[in-house]
Design an enzyme around this catalytic site. Structure first.
Site, mmCIF file in Angstrom:
data_model
loop_
_atom_site.group_PDB
_atom_site.id
_atom_site.type_symbol
_atom_site.label_atom_id
_atom_site.label_comp_id
_atom_site.label_asym_id
_atom_site.label_seq_id
_atom_site.Cartn_x
_atom_site.Cartn_y
_atom_site.Cartn_z
ATOM 1 N N GLU A 163 0.457 25.844 -29.837
ATOM 2 C CA GLU A 163 -0.743 26.599 -29.500
ATOM 3 C C GLU A 163 -1.067 26.501 -28.006
ATOM 4 O O GLU A 163 -1.488 27.484 -27.385
ATOM 5 C CB GLU A 163 -1.930 26.117 -30.326
ATOM 6 C CG GLU A 163 -1.789 26.319 -31.830
ATOM 7 C CD GLU A 163 -1.863 27.780 -32.249
ATOM 8 O OE1 GLU A 163 -2.120 28.639 -31.386
ATOM 9 O OE2 GLU A 163 -1.678 28.057 -33.443
ATOM 10 N N ARG A 216 -0.879 29.973 -25.732
ATOM 11 C CA ARG A 216 -2.191 30.449 -25.276
ATOM 12 C C ARG A 216 -2.463 30.091 -23.814
ATOM 13 O O ARG A 216 -2.827 30.955 -23.020
ATOM 14 C CB ARG A 216 -3.306 29.874 -26.160
ATOM 15 C CG ARG A 216 -3.172 30.227 -27.633
ATOM 16 C CD ARG A 216 -4.431 29.877 -28.407
ATOM 17 N NE ARG A 216 -4.192 29.860 -29.853
ATOM 18 C CZ ARG A 216 -5.121 30.086 -30.767
ATOM 19 N NH1 ARG A 216 -6.360 30.350 -30.404
ATOM 20 N NH2 ARG A 216 -4.822 30.037 -32.063
ATOM 21 N N ASP A 218 7.213 32.959 -38.914
ATOM 22 C CA ASP A 218 7.173 34.323 -38.381
ATOM 23 C C ASP A 218 7.750 34.475 -36.971
ATOM 24 O O ASP A 218 8.667 35.253 -36.729
ATOM 25 C CB ASP A 218 5.747 34.864 -38.436
ATOM 26 C CG ASP A 218 4.725 33.914 -37.806
ATOM 27 O OD1 ASP A 218 5.077 32.763 -37.491
ATOM 28 O OD2 ASP A 218 3.554 34.327 -37.654
ATOM 29 N N GLU A 232 -1.921 41.393 -35.368
ATOM 30 C CA GLU A 232 -0.541 41.804 -35.641
ATOM 31 C C GLU A 232 -0.382 43.299 -35.924
ATOM 32 O O GLU A 232 0.588 43.928 -35.476
ATOM 33 C CB GLU A 232 0.035 40.987 -36.804
ATOM 34 C CG GLU A 232 0.331 39.549 -36.457
ATOM 35 C CD GLU A 232 -0.919 38.678 -36.420
ATOM 36 O OE1 GLU A 232 -0.874 37.608 -35.779
ATOM 37 O OE2 GLU A 232 -1.941 39.074 -37.040
#
Length: 657
Positions: free
Chosen positions: A287, A291, A420, A555
């Site tokens: 993360e 980010r 994913d 998404e």
């Protein structure tokens, strides 16, 4: 000017014997004095009065002209960020021994439009108050500079927020330990200059609506959560995850792309004065990388401001202890103040998606700093995963052990959470590196074939194509909203020369993701959908009570952006517009900000969750803006690759063959 008695004055002048004596200064002065004395007192007074009047008028005109040009000059730069100009500092000037050789970025001497205190692209700017925090805006002024000699300079530069960069300057290929220089990629054109002036009212309305949504979200963050990780808009407070200003950093490049000048300025000031990574805090490697590191690198590339690169270098070095494991598979958590790392308390495993979705950022950090340690660490992870047994026709399990480097929890395969972005980053690393890394392409193509073979099915009622999950050879018709990244990724691959049936599948899956919104009473998708495989007249999408929440995820609009860029089919914009209106209707909080909701099936009581994820500003609104923009060169997909948090990074050129 002649005195009032013009004829008499001429006669006097011509009759004077000394008037033709040009070689004798003394005689000329006597002649002039004699003429003056011959005039009457009234004539002399009138001449003096006219001369004085001309002098006064000349002084007034000079003052007005200089004031006008000074005003234009003052407006020429839209932003001066805390005594730091938007230009990169050469390494030798900064006294650093290592770093990219970056040219000074100065204002381009070309024809440009200057918008005084305007926000956003010219096509969006209104004569009134268009912000929650800004009053009336000044009228637009346009300054055109001389072309002539400037025309040659115009060919050499690309303008981006006052930066000057060689237009033919290219990024370097992946660095080696012996390389000395890295180049800044050509910056994208200034969106405030490149959005077409002639846009349809519909395009204007949609872009304006996205900017308004951002300002509203930013107002809530600024008022109640400034400098903190996330806004809680209902309780007008904040939530802390790492204590690193996640929302602010995630939103930096979005503000830049939208042309939100004042918001960017105040955020940049916080980064410069208040952002510190020297703190005793555990952060999640994945993360924090996508980010914060991704956001800093992206903003550096867009602005050319060295501040963001220096912050990225500091953070990158503090994340490296995560890779000190027996297997070289990184731990999930790292203390950026102590320089220690560890797995979660309950397991020694790391999530596969997390350890294989930090590569774009670390590779780019190595290219910019010419320090190969970052790229070597993440490349080794990909090499290990490439060779691992336990895959199923290219599909990978969700967990990997940091001690022995082997897959765990085998037999479960999904394109949703925990797996994913592994598939996404296979393709994007291949594109980023100039399409030279065959292992990445091989793994991606094999995985897509595995998806089509094992996970793709159609619903019974409407024959919607979806991607399910496989658990020990048992198919589950469950699809996370996260999987809606796949249409965009498939389209990106097809655009880069991969098989055409990838695009066919992208079109089908895009329709399904759209239906996940359209078939809900609020027009918003649930976090997880199940699909009916039975032929009937019923609904295709089934939502279980525990899955009805919506987290403002990006998404679907991300894939709509890719699909529109590659097909120019207006229906993708229309679908996005419907989504944006639903977000505004059911998630917008009156005092500022947007909130996740608990129930997409109850329009009367959607149940606000009191949390605005940082990715709503960093991804969702950014992709809405890019979807509606007519400027196909704004972050061209032939020049930039987006990380999984929507932060654009440059594509490296292919090396000479």
């Amino acid at each position: 000017m002649y005195p009032p008695s013009r004829k008499d004055f001429i006669s006097l002048t011509l009759s004077d014997p000394h008037s033709q004596t040009y070689n004798n200064g003394k005689h000329r002065r006597q002649s002039c004095w004699r003429k003056w004395k011959q005039l009457s007192r009234l004539q002399r007074s009138l001449i003096l009065f006219l001369l004085a009047l001309l002098l006064i008028l000349g002084l007034l005109s000079y003052s007005s002209i200089t004031e006008h040009w000074r005003g234009l000059s003052d407006q020429e730069d839209w932003l001066e960020l805390n005594d730091r100009e938007l230009k990169a500092i050469p390494p030798d000037a900064a006294g650093e021994a290592r770093g990219p050789n970056i040219p000074i970025l100065v204002k381009p001497p070309i024809k440009k439009k200057i918008f005084a205190n305007k926000r956003g692209p010219p096509s969006l700017q209104r004569d009134g108050n268009v912000s929650d925090t800004v009053g009336k805006e000044k009228q637009e002024q346009v300054v055109q500079e001389d072309e002539g000699e400037e025309e040659e300079k115009q060919k050499k530069i690309v303008s981006w927020r006052g930066a000057m960069i060689e237009a033919d300057q290219a990024t370097e290929p992946p660095p080696s330990a012996n390389e000395k220089d890295a180049a800044v990629p050509p910056a994208p054109a200034n969106p405030a200059d490149t959005v077409p002036l002639e846009v349809s009212p519909e395009t204007r309305e949609r872009l304006e609506a996205v900017c308004d949504a951002f300002r509203h979200a930013w107002k809530g963050y600024k008022d109640y959560a400034w400098g903190h990780d996330e806004l809680k808009p209902i309780s007008k407070s904040f939530g802390e995850w790492f204590g690193l200003g996640l929302t602010l950093i995630d939103a930096l490049d979005t503000m830049w792309i939208m042309g939100l000048k004042e918001e960017f300025a105040e955020a940049k000031t916080w980064v410069e004065k208040d952002l510190s990574f020297n703190k005793n805090v555990d952060v999640n490697l994945f993360e924090t990388t996508i980010r914060i590191l991704g956001g800093l690198l992206s903003t550096y590339h867009l602005t050319g401001d060295q501040l963001f690169l220096e912050k990225a270098k500091d953070l990158g070095s503090r994340l490296m202890p995560a890779f000190k494991t027996p297997s070289k598979i990184p731990f999930s958590d790292v203390n950026i103040g102590k320089g220690t790392a560890h797995p979660p308390r309950w397991t020694s495993d790391s999530t596969l998606a997390e350890v294989t979705s930090i590569q774009l950022e670390f590779r780019e950090l190595s290219r910019l700093t010419q320090d190969p340690q970052y790229q070597e660490a993440v490349n080794e992870v990909m090499t290990l995963v490439h060779k691992l047994p336990g895959k199923h026709d290219g599909l990978v399990p969700m967990f990997i052990n940091t001690n022995n480097g082997q897959f765990t929890h085998k037999g479960v395969f999904t394109l949703g959470a925990r797996a994913d972005s592994y598939y996404e980053y296979l393709l994007k690393q291949w594109i980023q590196g100039g399409k030279t890394e065959d292992n990445l392409l091989e793994d991606y193509l094999e995985a897509i074939e595995g998806v089509k073979k094992h996970l793709v099915r159609q619903t019974g009622p409407s024959k919607l194509t979806f991607v399910g999950e496989l658990s020990h050879n048992r198919f589950n018709p469950k699809m996370d909203h996260l999987v809606c990244f796949l249409p965009g990724t498939l389209a990106l691959g097809a655009h880069n020369g991969l098989p055409g049936d990838h695009m066919d599948l992208a079109v089908q899956l895009m329709e399904t993701c759209h239906q996940m919104y359209k078939q809900m009473e609020t027009g918003l998708s649930p976090e997880i959908a199940h699909f009916s495989l039975q032929a009937s007249d019923g609904s295709d999408v089934i939502v279980k009570p525990a899955d009805r929440h919506n987290l403002l995820r990006p998404e679907t609009v991300e894939s709509l952006f890719y699909m529109y860029r590659f097909t120019k089919d207006a229906k993708y914009r229309d679908w996005g517009w419907d989504m944006l209106q639903s977000f505004n209707k059911y998630t917008k909080v009156s005092g500022g900000g947007y909130t996740s909701i608990n129930n997409v099936r109850d329009p009367l009581s959607p149940g606000p969750r009191d949390k605005m994820e940082s990715f709503f500003l960093g991804e969702t609104l950014k992709y809405f803006y890019l979807l509606f923009s007519d400027d196909m060169e704004l972050l061209s997909l032939d020049k930039y690759i987006f990380n999984t948090e929507a932060h654009p990074l440059p594509i490296w050129p292919s090396p000479p063959k």
